[in-house]
Design an enzyme around this catalytic site. Structure first.
Site, mmCIF file in Angstrom:
data_model
loop_
_atom_site.group_PDB
_atom_site.id
_atom_site.type_symbol
_atom_site.label_atom_id
_atom_site.label_comp_id
_atom_site.label_asym_id
_atom_site.label_seq_id
_atom_site.Cartn_x
_atom_site.Cartn_y
_atom_site.Cartn_z
ATOM 1 N N LYS A 39 0.953 -1.374 -0.013
ATOM 2 C CA LYS A 39 0.158 0.211 -0.096
ATOM 3 C C LYS A 39 0.853 1.194 0.166
ATOM 4 O O LYS A 39 1.661 1.610 0.877
ATOM 5 C CB LYS A 39 -1.027 -0.004 1.291
ATOM 6 C CG LYS A 39 -1.947 1.250 1.283
ATOM 7 C CD LYS A 39 -2.888 1.207 2.232
ATOM 8 C CE LYS A 39 -2.191 1.748 3.630
ATOM 9 N NZ LYS A 39 -2.260 3.546 3.430
ATOM 10 N N ASP A 66 -3.433 4.213 -2.270
ATOM 11 C CA ASP A 66 -4.362 4.756 -1.303
ATOM 12 C C ASP A 66 -4.256 6.276 -1.287
ATOM 13 O O ASP A 66 -3.505 6.828 -0.321
ATOM 14 C CB ASP A 66 -4.234 4.141 -0.134
ATOM 15 C CG ASP A 66 -5.212 4.649 1.087
ATOM 16 O OD1 ASP A 66 -6.188 4.923 0.850
ATOM 17 O OD2 ASP A 66 -5.060 4.420 2.337
ATOM 18 N N LYS A 68 -7.172 8.350 -1.587
ATOM 19 C CA LYS A 68 -8.392 8.950 -0.780
ATOM 20 C C LYS A 68 -8.918 10.326 -1.591
ATOM 21 O O LYS A 68 -9.194 11.238 -0.875
ATOM 22 C CB LYS A 68 -8.132 9.251 0.656
ATOM 23 C CG LYS A 68 -7.894 8.049 1.454
ATOM 24 C CD LYS A 68 -7.730 8.397 2.781
ATOM 25 C CE LYS A 68 -7.371 6.933 3.705
ATOM 26 N NZ LYS A 68 -5.963 6.469 3.613
ATOM 27 N N ASP A 71 -12.935 15.371 -4.304
ATOM 28 C CA ASP A 71 -12.963 16.755 -4.979
ATOM 29 C C ASP A 71 -14.004 17.026 -5.792
ATOM 30 O O ASP A 71 -15.078 16.151 -5.718
ATOM 31 C CB ASP A 71 -11.721 17.049 -5.728
ATOM 32 C CG ASP A 71 -11.192 18.646 -5.723
ATOM 33 O OD1 ASP A 71 -12.177 19.391 -6.073
ATOM 34 O OD2 ASP A 71 -10.014 18.726 -5.562
ATOM 35 N N THR A 130 -10.286 5.063 10.509
ATOM 36 C CA THR A 130 -10.413 4.411 11.878
ATOM 37 C C THR A 130 -9.821 5.242 13.047
ATOM 38 O O THR A 130 -9.916 4.671 14.129
ATOM 39 C CB THR A 130 -9.371 3.125 11.868
ATOM 40 O OG1 THR A 130 -8.265 3.500 11.191
ATOM 41 C CG2 THR A 130 -10.000 2.072 10.721
ATOM 42 N N ARG A 222 2.928 -0.176 10.648
ATOM 43 C CA ARG A 222 4.299 -0.166 11.419
ATOM 44 C C ARG A 222 4.250 -1.650 12.189
ATOM 45 O O ARG A 222 5.593 -1.942 12.314
ATOM 46 C CB ARG A 222 4.013 0.820 12.452
ATOM 47 C CG ARG A 222 4.040 2.218 11.862
ATOM 48 C CD ARG A 222 3.545 3.303 12.743
ATOM 49 N NE ARG A 222 1.925 3.300 12.648
ATOM 50 C CZ ARG A 222 1.249 4.450 13.032
ATOM 51 N NH1 ARG A 222 1.839 5.340 13.750
ATOM 52 N NH2 ARG A 222 -0.074 4.404 12.780
#
Length: 248
Positions: A39, A66, A68, A71, A130, A222
């Protein structure tokens, strides 16, 4: 879900690092079988552009880009066409932009892929991040719906206009399945192995729990990329999510 066995993808690894060399080092470390989906998010793409996508694809990785998008429809259409030409596998758009923007984004993605002679990416709608909880939803976004109701509404809209699925918390999968079809994808970030800290995620689950809840794909960053041994960490997550031992 009607007892249907849902499609599951190998874990997606979030390559959230600051430099090209850090990303390439992770790509090279993760050249295992089966390869994870990588990703690439805003930090890397805004800093390096298409070159980092090409580096990943050169090594055989499937790519989840990714970004997002959010607009006006025309801008999203043009941006998605550019993304479609890259030949990536998944990308994202905010459901909050409304049906017209979602339809424009999907059309642009398909047009770009057709121009490049590649398969269109699966377009996923962002429901609620999240990092959002009920307090933020009500006190800062001033949304009257509950978090679950908001996510259901966005998921229903995304499916209606033809998107492949949503990005959501694993806690919301059951509710999303209640209002969408079996083939609608639920891709879940906020995944932490049992021993890992939550960082800035408020709604987290383990890889095994995401599988049990019905996730089609999980995103882990991570706990893998900052591990002393990223390969071992990835393989642990993969085993827990795909449940390989029980399925042999």
């Amino acid at each position: 879900m009607g007892g249907k066995i849902l499609k599951r993808f190998v874990p997606m690894v979030a390559i959230d690092v600051a430099t090209k060399q850090e990303a390439i080092d992770l790509f090279d470390k993760l050249m295992v079988k089966p390869q994870p989906i990588v990703k690439i998010g805003m930090e890397l793409y805004y800093g390096l552009g298409q070159v980092i996508v090409k580096e990943a694809k050169k090594r055989g990785f499937k790519v989840f880009l990714d970004l997002k998008l959010y607009d006006i429809p025309n801008t999203v259409h043009r941006a998605m066409a550019a993304i479609g030409r890259l030949g990536i596998d998944f990308t994202t758009i905010h459901a909050a932009g409304g049906s017209e923007m979602l339809i424009a984004g999907l059309a642009g993605l398909e047009e770009g892929a057709k121009e490049a002679g590649v398969k269109p990416a699966k377009l996923l709608a962002i429901t609620q991040l999240t990092s959002i909880d009920e307090k933020i939803l009500h006190e800062q976004q001033h949304v009257d719906l509950s978090l679950i109701e908001s996510v259901q509404s966005y998921a229903r809209l995304a499916e209606k206009v033809g998107l492949a699925g949503v990005v959501c918390s694993a806690h919301e999968i059951k509710a999303i399945r209640e209002v969408t079809g079996d083939d609608f994808l639920c891709v879940t970030p906020g995944i932490r192995p049992t021993h890992a800290i939550k960082d800035d995620q408020k709604r987290v689950v383990t890889p095994a729990q995401a599988r049990i809840d019905g996730s089609n794909a999980i995103v882990v960053g991570r706990p893998i990329t900052q591990s002393f041994d990223p390969v071992a960490a990835y393989q642990e997550v993969q085993k827990a999510f795909l449940n390989e031992e029980e399925e042999k």
